[in-house]
Write an enzyme that holds these catalytic residues in place. Sequence first.
Site, PDB file in Angstrom:
ATOM      1  NE  ARG A 178      42.850  35.931  39.893  1.00 20.36           N
ATOM      2  CZ  ARG A 178      43.349  37.154  40.268  1.00 20.36           C
ATOM      3  NH1 ARG A 178      42.735  38.266  40.147  1.00 20.36           N
ATOM      4  NH2 ARG A 178      43.970  37.049  41.279  1.00 20.36           N
ATOM      5  CG  ASN A 197      39.949  35.956  41.867  1.00 20.95           C
ATOM      6  OD1 ASN A 197      39.870  34.951  41.165  1.00 20.95           O
ATOM      7  ND2 ASN A 197      40.781  36.142  42.494  1.00 20.95           N
TER       8      ASN A 197
END
Length: 762
Positions: free
Chosen positions: A25, A43
Amino acid sequence: MDKREFETVTNKVLVSGIVQGVGFRPLTFRLAEKYNIRGTVQNKGGMVEIIAQSSQSDFEAFIKELKNARWGGCEIVNLAVKDITESKPEQFTEFRIIGSTAGRKISIIPPDLAVCDKCREEMYQKSDRRYLHPFISCMSCGPRYTIIDCIPYDRENTVMEDFVMCKECGREYKSPSDRRFHAQTISCHECGPRLIFRENRELKDEEAYARAAGIIKQGGIIAVKGIGGYHFVCSPFIEETVQNLRKLKGREEKPFAVMFGSVSEIEEYCHVTEKEKILLESGAKPIVLLYSDNQRMAFSTYKGSVYCGAFLPYTPLQIMLIKDCGPLIMTSGNISDQPIIREDAAMLSLKSPLLDGVLYNERRILRSVDDSVAKIVDKKPQLIRRSRGYVPYPVFLQDNGKNMKIFAAGGDLKAAFCLYQGGSAVVSQYFGDLEEAAVFDEYKASVGDLGGLLQMTPELAVCDMHPGYLSSKYAETLGLPLLYVQHHHAHIASVMAEHHMEGKVLGIAFDGTGYGTDGHVWGSEFMICEGGEFKRAAHLTYTPVLGGDPSMKDAKKTAACFLLNSGLDRFINDDRSGIIKSALDHGINTILTSSMGRLFDAAASMLEIADVNSYEGKCAVFLEKEALLAEKNHIRPRQMSFGITEKEGELLIEPGPVLETLGSEWSERKEEDEKALRRSLALGFHCAVAEAALKVCLIVREKKEINQIALSGGVFQNSVLTEHLIQLLRKSHFEVYYNMAVPPNDGSVSLGQAYIGLMKGR
């Protein structure tokens, strides 16, 4: 030119693979800023979802770099893009990492990652606030699998939730420009974890470390908490210390692994090829079996083996200890045959005058994971024990739209189960021998644990057909449809699964024991396999041997059985031969076996190399040692060969001619030539086994037009045999495949079972 080239488009991107716990990320965030992307990344269950709003050209550049990014342990398996512009999505002004959500998609959970080079550099920079921090980590390194409680992978879903981030760590965690941006294992001296050393009193931090290192330097033994459990740690150079370690563990013979500070340091003690160097330095940092002829370490460290299990430090604390103390035995913190200890209370309660203290911390270990073991065969890495650094990364199978969920129980020795869903076969960590109650308990608990972590409930159970296997009995308790699979078929199927083999395959499974479809003990099986089916094509002729586990350890007794069966009584060197013959003649506690492993035991005993398997495979290991030393010293192999006959459509390999050569040559030896003759005969035996296997393959190819060969089974941990056979097969233009992602021993059985379940399932 496409009129949308410079218009704003919005795309939803779903990314699966190892994309949680590896800094994916934050990587996405940086690339989004680079290419003027607005939107979000989060996520979502086991995947990562990206909403990207930008011009089409910027988006294409962003996706191209994201696909090709190499970052930490990140590995993209699938990346799907959907244009959602027409659905009038929210308009974004910036790019943000947003909160995680649950999902149904199975996750690919990252293995535990060795400390990265940047963290290593930081921990030895005096100006850095993490100078000598024994738990330094970042987005690219640190524990993962052993600390994840559930997915998605966020700090609050790991054991790191126990440690409140200090102000400075919090700043780094939230700063996009920092390499610890969203690093879930972020920590420092202030916010912990922190070192504790316990002997008769408790010390912390620098004092704890100094006392522990001091004891090691003085020849003591300490327990050190690692990523997946404890290690017992001591010097490999002090004979008395190593003997004490053997007493502490109850481990009399098996060699210990040694941890070194660098490859150059390993090269002072071992022979290291370029391929072995790459394996040693790989992200998993496995124990690598290396040829070693050094005499500098205590004899009890290697116990006469020509292989050193060498590995490099993979935690910051290990780096510090090796730097201060030199090479160290770093062996599993357990009593032999028991699970590795992971609980602090269990280790602290281990009262022994041989253990001088415990160096630990309060970071919980959720699941025990031992060190992995590997070696180079055929210039490629091959796993011998698959655990830390590899588990729970899946083996990808061809699902063909079956959408099955499978639990495969594996075997009882070197136990490992497998969970399969959606093309991903996740083979568990190594457990050991299920006959040990504590190991079996750990195995059963781990089935539920890993299933919960992967959000997967099996619909089919697959197990070994051996009626006495504990793994099979456990599978029978699950209340699921149950498929029984022959042991050696599962071995071969594991190779077929790994390499996506199609069509007919001639599999060769050599090992010590496996329950056959005729009720006898198999172990030298040539099988024609296709899909989920097999037909036995060849094997060693059956030999009656005295049964029971104690007999399997007694290589001298096994040799007597083989010699009696071949009418070679004159070569028996066992005072019990009369009793053994009588028991065999009257069928008392007698079994029929085609085991190649038992034949290796017999050869080792006949050449007076070893008579007792004090640990699994010892006799065969020392037979291989003599063959390897023959090659190293340019000693030619003695010529010998097996007989091959055919009966009822199966080829039978007759060991009598080889046993006669071994017996006659060895009985006529001269004392001055004994060492060279033993090595020549040992190498000749290995060559004869390889040549017999080749002959069988040539006969089967002539009859069945099969050119694909799959090798599996514990005997193929023998590098001399495996290398010889591969070379012979390739010279005859066979396509040769063997286990790599899973071990050739019983650690591969569950993968093969899952594959057969998939092939035979709905």
